[in-house]
Enzyme design. Structure first.
Site, mmCIF file in Angstrom:
data_model
loop_
_atom_site.group_PDB
_atom_site.id
_atom_site.type_symbol
_atom_site.label_atom_id
_atom_site.label_comp_id
_atom_site.label_asym_id
_atom_site.label_seq_id
_atom_site.Cartn_x
_atom_site.Cartn_y
_atom_site.Cartn_z
ATOM 1 N N CYS A 1 28.895 39.953 26.514
ATOM 2 C CA CYS A 1 28.616 41.008 27.487
ATOM 3 C C CYS A 1 29.841 41.292 28.343
ATOM 4 O O CYS A 1 30.115 40.556 29.307
ATOM 5 C CB CYS A 1 27.426 40.613 28.358
ATOM 6 S SG CYS A 1 26.991 41.869 29.589
ATOM 7 N N CYS B 1 28.939 42.062 32.000
ATOM 8 C CA CYS B 1 28.568 40.876 32.778
ATOM 9 C C CYS B 1 29.787 40.048 33.171
ATOM 10 O O CYS B 1 29.893 39.571 34.308
ATOM 11 C CB CYS B 1 27.621 39.984 31.976
ATOM 12 S SG CYS B 1 26.189 40.799 31.273
ATOM 13 N N ASP B 2 30.713 39.856 32.232
ATOM 14 C CA ASP B 2 31.757 38.852 32.394
ATOM 15 C C ASP B 2 33.176 39.395 32.502
ATOM 16 O O ASP B 2 34.114 38.624 32.717
ATOM 17 C CB ASP B 2 31.697 37.866 31.218
ATOM 18 C CG ASP B 2 30.355 37.151 31.127
ATOM 19 O OD1 ASP B 2 29.736 36.934 32.183
ATOM 20 O OD2 ASP B 2 29.928 36.824 30.008
#
Length: 303
Positions: free
Chosen positions: A131, A134-135
Site C-alpha cells: 500500500c 499507507c506507507d
C-alpha cells in the site's frame, strides 16, 4: 434479524447499503477493517463520474455518511463463520455475536496478491509494502521501487514521487497495461522504468536494502538500491470461507447479470465476483443491482 446483511464496506457494499435502505430494507454491513475498502487507500480517483479528481478516502467517506443517514447499521468485526444456505443467512463474528439476514450480499472485494519472491513476508513492514498510500510517507527522501504494470502500479509510482528521492517501476514486459493517460503521465515523470525485468531476491535484514533483478530477455542480473518495495502484482478475491457459493478457477464468485449467485437469496458485487473490469464505478453498479434484487427477493418472501 435484518432484511439484508452485506459483507464488506467497500464501494460495492456501501452502494448496496444505500440502495437496499432506500428500497425499504433493514440493512447491516459487516466490515472487519475501516470502511471504504481498497478504494479508500487510493490517493486520487480521476475516473468516477462527477469528480475530475477526488481522493478515495473522501469518496468512500461520503458513501459511508449516506449509508448512516439512511439508517444502515455498521458492524465492525471479523466474520469467523458464514452460513449461506437456508432461509436465514448468518454471519458469526468474533466479538459482536451473530448477525442474521433474510438475504446476504457478498462484497468482500479482493486482496493484494503476493509477488512470491523469497523473504517477501519476512520483510513485510521492513521495507516491503502492498500500500503506497499507507506507507509512502515513511520513505521520504529515500529510494523506492514499485513492481507491476497495471493502473495500480503506475498510480503508486506517481504517488511515491512526492516523497521518495528516486522511484523505480519494475515491469516484466516491454509495455504497460495501465490506461493510456496514466502511461503517458509516467513517461513524462521522473520515475525510472525497468522494462522486461523481474525481481529475484530481496536483500537486507532486518530491513530491506536492495533488490536483485533480472532482465528476462537478456538474462542480465543487477542490483537496485532501495529502502522501500511496493508490490502491485494484482489482486486475489476475498472469497475464502464462503462455503457452497460457486467460484471460478481463480476463486472469484460466479453470478448472473443480476448479481445472483447459485444460492437463493445470496448475491455478490464488486471485485469479489468474476468480471472483466474492476473499478470503483463498476463496483458501485454491481452493488446497486445486488441491492435491487435483494429488495425483490425479500419482497417475495413477504408476499
Amino acid at each position: 434479524m435484518y432484511d439484508v446483511v452485506i459483507l464488506g464496506a467497500g464501494p460495492a457494499g456501501l452502494t448496496a447499503g444505500i440502495y437496499a435502505a432506500r428500497g425499504g430494507l433493514s440493512v447491516a454491513i459487516v466490515e472487519n477493517q475501516a470502511p471504504g475498502g481498497q478504494a479508500a487507500l487510493t490517493a486520487e480517483i480521476e475516473n468516477y463520474p462527477g469528480f475530475e479528481t477526488i481522493s478515495g478516502f473522501d469518496l468512500t467517506a461520503r458513501m459511508v455518511a449516506q449509508c448512516e443517514g439512511l439508517g444502515v447499521v455498521f458492524v465492525y468485526d471479523n466474520p469467523v463463520n458464514v452460513s449461506l444456505e437456508g432461509a436465514v443467512k448468518t454471519v458469526e463474528t468474533a466479538y459482536s455475536g451473530t448477525v442474521e439476514g433474510r438475504s446476504l450480499i457478498i462484497a468482500t472485494g479482493a486482496l493484494p496478491r503476493p509477488l512470491g519472491v523469497p523473504r517477501e513476508s519476512e520483510l513485510l513492514g521492513g521495507g516491503v509494502s502492498y500500500c503506497a498510500t499507507c506507507d509512502g510517507a515513511f520513505f521520504r527522501g529515500k529510494p523506492v521501487a514499485v513492481v507491476g504494470g497495471g493502473n495500480t502500479a503506475v498510480e503508486d509510482a506517481l504517488y511515491l514521487e512526492r516523497f521518495a528521492s528516486e522511484v523505480y517501476l519494475i515491469h516484466r514486459r516491454d509495455a504497460l497495461r495501465a490506461d493510456a493517460l496514466l502511461s503517458e503521465r509516467i513517461t513524462k515523470s521522473t520515475v525510472k522504468i525497468l522494462w522486461d525485468t523481474v525481481v529475484t531476491d530481496l536483500v537486507g535484514s532486518p530491513r530491506l536494502q536492495s533488490l536483485n533483478v533480472k532482465n528476462v530477455k537478456t538474462g542480465e542480473t543487477s542490483s537496485v538500491r532501495v529502502d522501500g518495495f511496493f508490490i502491485a502484482a494484482g489482486r486475489k478475491p476475498a472469497s475464502e470461507g464462503l462455503n457452497g457459493v460457486a467460484l471460478d478457477e481463480s476463486g472469484y464468485i460466479l453470478t448472473d447479470d443480476e448479481m445472483r449467485t447459485n444460492i437463493d437469496g445470496v448475491f455478490a458485487a464488486g471485485d469479489v465476483r468474476r468480471k472483466s473490469l474492476r473499478q470503483v464505478v463498476t463496483a458501485a453498479a454491481d452493488g446497486a443491482l445486488a441491492a435491487e434484487n435483494a429488495v425483490k427477493y425479500v419482497g417475495a418472501l413477504r408476499a
